[in-house]
Scaffold this motif. Structure first.
Motif, PDB file in Angstrom:
ATOM      1  N   SER A  38       0.829  -1.069   0.000  1.00  0.00           N
ATOM      2  CA  SER A  38       0.033  -0.200  -0.001  1.00  0.00           C
ATOM      3  C   SER A  38       0.921   1.301  -0.059  1.00  0.00           C
ATOM      4  O   SER A  38       1.636   1.270   0.682  1.00  0.00           O
ATOM      5  N   ALA A  39       0.446   2.252  -0.853  1.00  0.00           N
ATOM      6  CA  ALA A  39       1.326   3.363  -1.034  1.00  0.00           C
ATOM      7  C   ALA A  39       1.165   4.160   0.316  1.00  0.00           C
ATOM      8  O   ALA A  39       2.386   5.066   0.645  1.00  0.00           O
ATOM      9  N   ARG A  40       0.380   4.184   1.081  1.00  0.00           N
ATOM     10  CA  ARG A  40       0.261   5.256   2.081  1.00  0.00           C
ATOM     11  C   ARG A  40       1.302   4.671   3.214  1.00  0.00           C
ATOM     12  O   ARG A  40       2.223   5.582   3.582  1.00  0.00           O
ATOM     13  N   GLU A  41       1.095   3.374   3.587  1.00  0.00           N
ATOM     14  CA  GLU A  41       2.297   2.838   4.381  1.00  0.00           C
ATOM     15  C   GLU A  41       3.667   2.897   4.192  1.00  0.00           C
ATOM     16  O   GLU A  41       4.660   2.795   4.658  1.00  0.00           O
ATOM     17  N   ALA A  42       3.977   2.760   2.745  1.00  0.00           N
ATOM     18  CA  ALA A  42       5.217   2.612   1.945  1.00  0.00           C
ATOM     19  C   ALA A  42       5.637   3.911   2.252  1.00  0.00           C
ATOM     20  O   ALA A  42       6.985   4.223   2.299  1.00  0.00           O
ATOM     21  N   ALA A  43       4.729   5.126   2.210  1.00  0.00           N
ATOM     22  CA  ALA A  43       5.288   6.595   2.095  1.00  0.00           C
ATOM     23  C   ALA A  43       5.831   6.850   3.640  1.00  0.00           C
ATOM     24  O   ALA A  43       6.633   7.725   3.572  1.00  0.00           O
ATOM     25  N   LEU A  44       5.183   6.067   4.296  1.00  0.00           N
ATOM     26  CA  LEU A  44       5.402   6.502   5.818  1.00  0.00           C
ATOM     27  C   LEU A  44       6.712   5.522   6.420  1.00  0.00           C
ATOM     28  O   LEU A  44       6.599   5.154   7.522  1.00  0.00           O
ATOM     29  N   GLY A  45       7.437   4.879   5.346  1.00  0.00           N
ATOM     30  CA  GLY A  45       8.468   4.103   5.940  1.00  0.00           C
ATOM     31  C   GLY A  45       8.368   2.640   6.216  1.00  0.00           C
ATOM     32  O   GLY A  45       9.050   1.837   6.606  1.00  0.00           O
ATOM     33  N   GLY A  46       6.910   2.140   5.830  1.00  0.00           N
ATOM     34  CA  GLY A  46       6.589   0.795   6.259  1.00  0.00           C
ATOM     35  C   GLY A  46       6.463   0.518   7.527  1.00  0.00           C
ATOM     36  O   GLY A  46       6.274  -0.785   7.769  1.00  0.00           O
ATOM     37  N   GLY A  47       6.015   1.196   8.425  1.00  0.00           N
ATOM     38  CA  GLY A  47       5.943   1.086   9.525  1.00  0.00           C
ATOM     39  C   GLY A  47       4.195   0.696   9.770  1.00  0.00           C
ATOM     40  O   GLY A  47       3.713   1.402  10.969  1.00  0.00           O
ATOM     41  N   GLY A  48       3.570   0.028   9.125  1.00  0.00           N
ATOM     42  CA  GLY A  48       1.901   0.148   9.274  1.00  0.00           C
ATOM     43  C   GLY A  48       1.410  -0.989  10.376  1.00  0.00           C
ATOM     44  O   GLY A  48       0.277  -1.037  10.577  1.00  0.00           O
ATOM     45  N   VAL A  49       2.192  -1.506  10.931  1.00  0.00           N
ATOM     46  CA  VAL A  49       1.784  -2.401  11.976  1.00  0.00           C
ATOM     47  C   VAL A  49       0.844  -1.926  13.222  1.00  0.00           C
ATOM     48  O   VAL A  49      -0.051  -2.543  13.839  1.00  0.00           O
ATOM     49  N   SER A  50       1.057  -0.580  13.444  1.00  0.00           N
ATOM     50  CA  SER A  50       0.000   0.239  14.362  1.00  0.00           C
ATOM     51  C   SER A  50      -0.752   1.116  13.789  1.00  0.00           C
ATOM     52  O   SER A  50      -1.831   1.664  14.535  1.00  0.00           O
ATOM     53  N   ASN A  51      -0.656   1.368  12.460  1.00  0.00           N
ATOM     54  CA  ASN A  51      -1.364   2.484  11.921  1.00  0.00           C
ATOM     55  C   ASN A  51      -1.510   2.124  10.234  1.00  0.00           C
ATOM     56  O   ASN A  51      -0.668   2.459   9.492  1.00  0.00           O
ATOM     57  N   GLU A 290      16.854   4.993   4.490  1.00  0.00           N
ATOM     58  CA  GLU A 290      16.248   5.037   3.283  1.00  0.00           C
ATOM     59  C   GLU A 290      14.998   5.980   3.086  1.00  0.00           C
ATOM     60  O   GLU A 290      14.026   5.356   3.750  1.00  0.00           O
ATOM     61  N   PRO A 291      14.901   6.847   2.435  1.00  0.00           N
ATOM     62  CA  PRO A 291      13.748   7.774   2.644  1.00  0.00           C
ATOM     63  C   PRO A 291      12.370   7.263   1.716  1.00  0.00           C
ATOM     64  O   PRO A 291      12.810   6.578   0.733  1.00  0.00           O
ATOM     65  N   SER A 292      11.321   7.874   1.859  1.00  0.00           N
ATOM     66  CA  SER A 292      10.205   7.663   1.038  1.00  0.00           C
ATOM     67  C   SER A 292       9.218   8.782   1.203  1.00  0.00           C
ATOM     68  O   SER A 292       9.395   9.307   2.269  1.00  0.00           O
ATOM     69  N   MET A 310      12.993   5.124  -2.116  1.00  0.00           N
ATOM     70  CA  MET A 310      14.289   5.264  -2.677  1.00  0.00           C
ATOM     71  C   MET A 310      15.066   4.110  -1.598  1.00  0.00           C
ATOM     72  O   MET A 310      15.535   4.437  -0.481  1.00  0.00           O
ATOM     73  N   LYS A 311      15.602   3.183  -2.458  1.00  0.00           N
ATOM     74  CA  LYS A 311      16.126   1.947  -1.854  1.00  0.00           C
ATOM     75  C   LYS A 311      17.511   1.795  -2.694  1.00  0.00           C
ATOM     76  O   LYS A 311      17.697   1.210  -3.626  1.00  0.00           O
ATOM     77  N   GLY A 312      18.630   2.128  -1.898  1.00  0.00           N
ATOM     78  CA  GLY A 312      19.813   1.889  -2.643  1.00  0.00           C
ATOM     79  C   GLY A 312      20.089   2.931  -3.961  1.00  0.00           C
ATOM     80  O   GLY A 312      19.674   4.185  -3.838  1.00  0.00           O
ATOM     81  N   LEU A 313      20.313   2.299  -5.097  1.00  0.00           N
ATOM     82  CA  LEU A 313      20.293   3.032  -6.329  1.00  0.00           C
ATOM     83  C   LEU A 313      19.061   2.915  -7.019  1.00  0.00           C
ATOM     84  O   LEU A 313      18.923   3.505  -8.163  1.00  0.00           O
ATOM     85  N   SER A 314      18.081   2.293  -6.540  1.00  0.00           N
ATOM     86  CA  SER A 314      16.730   2.017  -7.279  1.00  0.00           C
ATOM     87  C   SER A 314      15.505   3.058  -6.789  1.00  0.00           C
ATOM     88  O   SER A 314      15.952   3.405  -5.556  1.00  0.00           O
ATOM     89  N   ARG A 315      14.842   3.415  -7.681  1.00  0.00           N
ATOM     90  CA  ARG A 315      13.518   4.011  -7.133  1.00  0.00           C
ATOM     91  C   ARG A 315      12.309   3.364  -7.619  1.00  0.00           C
ATOM     92  O   ARG A 315      12.130   2.885  -8.605  1.00  0.00           O
ATOM     93  N   SER A 316      11.252   3.247  -6.631  1.00  0.00           N
ATOM     94  CA  SER A 316      10.251   2.596  -6.957  1.00  0.00           C
ATOM     95  C   SER A 316       9.011   3.278  -6.668  1.00  0.00           C
ATOM     96  O   SER A 316       8.829   3.946  -5.645  1.00  0.00           O
ATOM     97  N   HIS A 317       8.056   3.328  -7.727  1.00  0.00           N
ATOM     98  CA  HIS A 317       6.771   4.026  -7.457  1.00  0.00           C
ATOM     99  C   HIS A 317       5.622   3.011  -7.357  1.00  0.00           C
ATOM    100  O   HIS A 317       5.451   1.934  -7.949  1.00  0.00           O
ATOM    101  N   LEU A 318       4.802   3.424  -6.331  1.00  0.00           N
ATOM    102  CA  LEU A 318       3.704   2.523  -5.914  1.00  0.00           C
ATOM    103  C   LEU A 318       2.356   3.545  -6.021  1.00  0.00           C
ATOM    104  O   LEU A 318       2.476   4.378  -5.485  1.00  0.00           O
ATOM    105  N   VAL A 319       1.274   2.701  -6.719  1.00  0.00           N
ATOM    106  CA  VAL A 319      -0.126   3.638  -6.535  1.00  0.00           C
ATOM    107  C   VAL A 319      -0.945   2.629  -6.123  1.00  0.00           C
ATOM    108  O   VAL A 319      -0.916   1.400  -6.565  1.00  0.00           O
ATOM    109  N   SER A 320      -1.828   2.993  -5.009  1.00  0.00           N
ATOM    110  CA  SER A 320      -2.698   1.972  -4.583  1.00  0.00           C
ATOM    111  C   SER A 320      -4.000   2.860  -4.531  1.00  0.00           C
ATOM    112  O   SER A 320      -4.046   3.900  -4.259  1.00  0.00           O
ATOM    113  N   ILE A 321      -5.163   2.079  -4.240  1.00  0.00           N
ATOM    114  CA  ILE A 321      -6.520   2.542  -4.062  1.00  0.00           C
ATOM    115  C   ILE A 321      -7.319   1.670  -3.302  1.00  0.00           C
ATOM    116  O   ILE A 321      -6.980   0.632  -2.836  1.00  0.00           O
TER     117      ILE A 321
END
Length: 323
Positions: A38-51, A290-292, A310-321
């Motif tokens: 999910s893009a929301r939790e990915a943008a928040l650093g991947g800490g979706g266990v509590s939110n 690694e920022p997001s 932004m992970k290492g040299l790669s950039r990943s784009h994620l879209v969710s609904i």
């Protein structure tokens, strides 16, 4: 092992380098189950266990389903990794009156049509002087790498039946069963894993609505069994997080969260979200330095989210609904 080496010998160098780069995004077999859906939790650093929001809870913490789902919910996402692999996630959840909430989800990560080339004769020096030993770049076949998982989750808030808490959902419990399969060339692997989660809601702490979430992913470990007689053991991952949300002025909200997961080594994440009129959301997070970043837009119960990781040299784009 010999079969894998034979496959690698037939891959062009460029694809080998790409596969190595992709493999660096995690540390173990079946690592696609740790890619944020999910893009929301990915943008928040991947800490979706509590939110986490919506039906994506079946991935982040199944206990949240009972706190998020009201009737029927739906969520889906898509991302590309280095322009080579595609990742898709789809989920739905339904509230059973007085009996909790159930959710189901499907995950797929795959790359197809990887060309295979014959082994070249002779040595490197011999091929330099003899053009007949060089490749004509005609593939002898193609290789697919596909990983899929089916997730079934259940969540309940048992304390709402206690007299003191009647009508309130302050503690929720959840569990998930994961059936996963992996295919690379002629190799096939499959396995089953279990997740167990809990969420505690603490309201009105100096203006903050707090949540503490925890989950054990791959409870009792999970095993992938391959058709060549080998197997991969996936150890359990304990995750815990805390988040807080409060009102800012008349139209704004602020959400802060932090989390840690422990598989192989501690992985810390932090995230912040600013909401404006419950319509526009701006987000930023960091995990292992690694920022997001991301944003979301909500209208009539439907939310569109975007994240840039932004992970290492790669950039990943994620879209969710989600809805």
């Amino acid at each position: 092992m010999e079969g894998t080496l034979n496959i690698l010998r037939r891959l062009p160098l460029t694809l080998i380098l790409l596969l190595i780069a992709l493999n660096c995004r995690a540390d173990y077999a079946r690592d696609f189950m740790d890619i944020a859906p999910s893009a929301r939790e990915a943008a928040l650093g991947g800490g979706g266990v509590s939110n986490c929001k919506g039906t994506f809870a079946i991935f982040w913490n199944p206990a949240v389903l009972e706190l998020q789902t009201n009737g029927v919910g739906f969520g889906m996402s898509h991302r590309t990794i280095l322009g080579l692999e595609t990742y898709d996630f789809i989920s739905t959840a339904y509230t059973l009156p007085r009996y909790g909430s159930i959710g189901i989800g499907w995950i797929r990560l795959g790359v197809g049509d990887i060309p295979l080339y014959p082994e070249l004769p002779g040595s490197h020096d011999e091929r330099l002087v003899n053009p007949y030993m060089r490749s004509d770049f005609t593939p002898i076949g193609y290789l697919d790498d596909v990983e899929t998982a089916f997730v079934l989750s259940y969540s309940q808030a048992p304390v709402r039946y206690f007299r003191y808490y009647r009508g309130e959902k302050v503690i929720a419990l959840g569990a998930s069963m994961k059936i996963f399969a992996q295919r690379i060339g002629k190799m096939r692997g499959k396995g089953v894993g279990w997740d167990l989660g809990m969420m505690v809601v603490l309201s009105g702490i100096k203006g903050w609505n707090m949540r503490v979430g925890s989950m054990i992913s791959d409870l009792f470990t999970s095993t992938i069994r391959w058709n060549n007689g080998t197997s991969d053991i996936i150890p359990a991952d304990f995750r815990i997080g805390i988040s807080g949300e409060r009102q800012i002025g008349k139209w704004g909200t602020l959400t802060l969260l932090g989390a840690i997961k422990t598989r192989y080594s501690p992985n810390f994440s932090l995230g912040a979200e600013i909401g404006i009129s419950d319509m526009l959301f701006l987000r930023a997070g960091i995990a292992n330095l690694e920022p997001s970043f991301g944003a979301g837009f909500k209208v009539k119960g439907l939310t569109l989210d975007y994240a840039l990781e932004m992970k290492g040299l790669s950039r990943s784009h994620l879209v969710s609904i989600r809805m």
